[in-house]
Design a protein around this motif. Structure first.
Motif, PDB file in Angstrom:
ATOM      1  N   GLN A  37      -0.221 -11.371  -6.750  1.00 38.04           N
ATOM      2  CA  GLN A  37      -0.559 -11.220  -5.346  1.00 38.04           C
ATOM      3  C   GLN A  37      -2.073 -11.070  -5.229  1.00 38.04           C
ATOM      4  O   GLN A  37      -2.794 -11.362  -6.173  1.00 38.04           O
ATOM      5  N   ASP A  56      -4.425  -0.896  -0.180  1.00 32.11           N
ATOM      6  CA  ASP A  56      -3.862   0.454  -0.242  1.00 32.11           C
ATOM      7  C   ASP A  56      -2.819   0.565  -1.346  1.00 32.11           C
ATOM      8  O   ASP A  56      -2.818   1.520  -2.129  1.00 32.11           O
ATOM      9  N   GLU A  57      -1.919  -0.426  -1.427  1.00 31.08           N
ATOM     10  CA  GLU A  57      -0.913  -0.433  -2.503  1.00 31.08           C
ATOM     11  C   GLU A  57      -1.592  -0.535  -3.865  1.00 31.08           C
ATOM     12  O   GLU A  57      -1.186   0.128  -4.824  1.00 31.08           O
ATOM     13  N   ALA A  58      -2.621  -1.364  -3.953  1.00 31.43           N
ATOM     14  CA  ALA A  58      -3.347  -1.535  -5.214  1.00 31.43           C
ATOM     15  C   ALA A  58      -4.015  -0.228  -5.625  1.00 31.43           C
ATOM     16  O   ALA A  58      -4.022   0.130  -6.805  1.00 31.43           O
ATOM     17  N   TYR A  95      -4.029  -8.411  -5.067  1.00 36.68           N
ATOM     18  CA  TYR A  95      -4.677  -7.281  -5.721  1.00 36.68           C
ATOM     19  C   TYR A  95      -3.889  -6.926  -6.979  1.00 36.68           C
ATOM     20  O   TYR A  95      -2.727  -6.545  -6.893  1.00 36.68           O
ATOM     21  N   GLN A 139       0.364  -4.372 -12.727  1.00 38.99           N
ATOM     22  CA  GLN A 139       1.072  -4.372 -11.450  1.00 38.99           C
ATOM     23  C   GLN A 139       0.272  -5.168 -10.439  1.00 38.99           C
ATOM     24  O   GLN A 139      -0.953  -5.177 -10.469  1.00 38.99           O
ATOM     25  N   SER A 140       0.974  -5.806  -9.519  1.00 37.79           N
ATOM     26  CA  SER A 140       0.349  -6.619  -8.494  1.00 37.79           C
ATOM     27  C   SER A 140       0.759  -6.106  -7.123  1.00 37.79           C
ATOM     28  O   SER A 140       1.897  -5.678  -6.935  1.00 37.79           O
ATOM     29  N   SER A 141      -0.176  -6.147  -6.173  1.00 34.42           N
ATOM     30  CA  SER A 141       0.084  -5.629  -4.833  1.00 34.42           C
ATOM     31  C   SER A 141      -0.459  -6.582  -3.784  1.00 34.42           C
ATOM     32  O   SER A 141      -1.396  -7.337  -4.033  1.00 34.42           O
ATOM     33  N   THR A 155      -1.618  -5.445  -0.724  1.00 35.30           N
ATOM     34  CA  THR A 155      -2.664  -4.811   0.078  1.00 35.30           C
ATOM     35  C   THR A 155      -3.560  -3.931  -0.790  1.00 35.30           C
ATOM     36  O   THR A 155      -3.137  -3.456  -1.848  1.00 35.30           O
ATOM     37  N   MET A 159      -3.013   2.806  -4.925  1.00 31.91           N
ATOM     38  CA  MET A 159      -1.970   3.711  -5.420  1.00 31.91           C
ATOM     39  C   MET A 159      -1.532   3.296  -6.834  1.00 31.91           C
ATOM     40  O   MET A 159      -1.346   4.147  -7.706  1.00 31.91           O
ATOM     41  N   ALA A 160      -1.396   1.993  -7.068  1.00 27.22           N
ATOM     42  CA  ALA A 160      -1.002   1.499  -8.387  1.00 27.22           C
ATOM     43  C   ALA A 160      -2.083   1.811  -9.422  1.00 27.22           C
ATOM     44  O   ALA A 160      -1.777   2.216 -10.548  1.00 27.22           O
TER      45      ALA A 160
END
Length: 172
Positions: A88, A139-141, A90, A133-135, A137, A143-144
């Motif tokens: 994705q 914000d999700e990135a 990020y 891990q892929s995000s 947004t 947190m990851a």
């Protein structure tokens, strides 16, 4: 006499093909001398890697800054593990290597360690990036990234981990 020559030849063949620390050390020293001859400094390739692939702090939200790198990458399918539908905007990078072998080894440890969606991409040098891990947004990135930093099983050194924002080859 013929029997002695045969025994000696067999012993040389059997012991001569074994990989040893001395063999690896000799190969390393040869490569180091060749690099010194070309560049005058044995650490030039490492320095170039670190300078070229340094993430930059990027503000993604008020009060939150993430280390990000925007770069052209291509997916790398590794023994049945594809990037299909995983990459994705990020991506949390936990490893960067010049050799695919090392990226595969890290990927082999990540997947059983709970990062089932981990995968590998590469840039044009090539540098192989291992993505945990892929995000979609920032914000999700974020947190990851914080979760990876807090993971005690990860032993990462700066500049890792960071967020890779891919520019896919062929995409406009």
């Amino acid at each position: 006499m013929k029997k002695i020559v045969t025994v000696i030849a067999a012993a040389l063949i059997l012991t001569g093909c074994k990989t040893s620390e001395a063999n690896y050390r000799a190969a390393y020293e040869t490569a180091k001398r060749q690099t010194e001859a070309r560049h005058g400094d044995p650490d030039v390739p490492t320095q170039q890697l670190q300078q070229y692939n340094m993430p930059r702090p990027t503000a993604v939200a008020p009060g939150d800054t993430l280390p990000m790198l925007r770069e052209r990458v291509t997916p790398v399918n590794v023994e049945g593990i594809t990037t299909e539908g995983k990459m994705q905007g990020y991506n949390v990078v936990v490893g960067q290597f010049h050799q695919l072998f090392n990226a595969k080894a890290m990927l082999g440890r990540l997947i059983p360690g709970g990062y089932k969606d981990a995968f590998v991409v590469k840039n044009s040098q090539p540098v192989y990036y291992v993505i945990a891990q892929s995000s979609a947004t920032p914000d999700e990135a974020g947190m990851a990234l914080r979760a990876v930093e807090a993971d005690s099983t990860m032993r990462l050194r700066a500049p890792l981990p960071f967020i890779l924002c891919p520019v896919i080859y062929g995409a406009h």
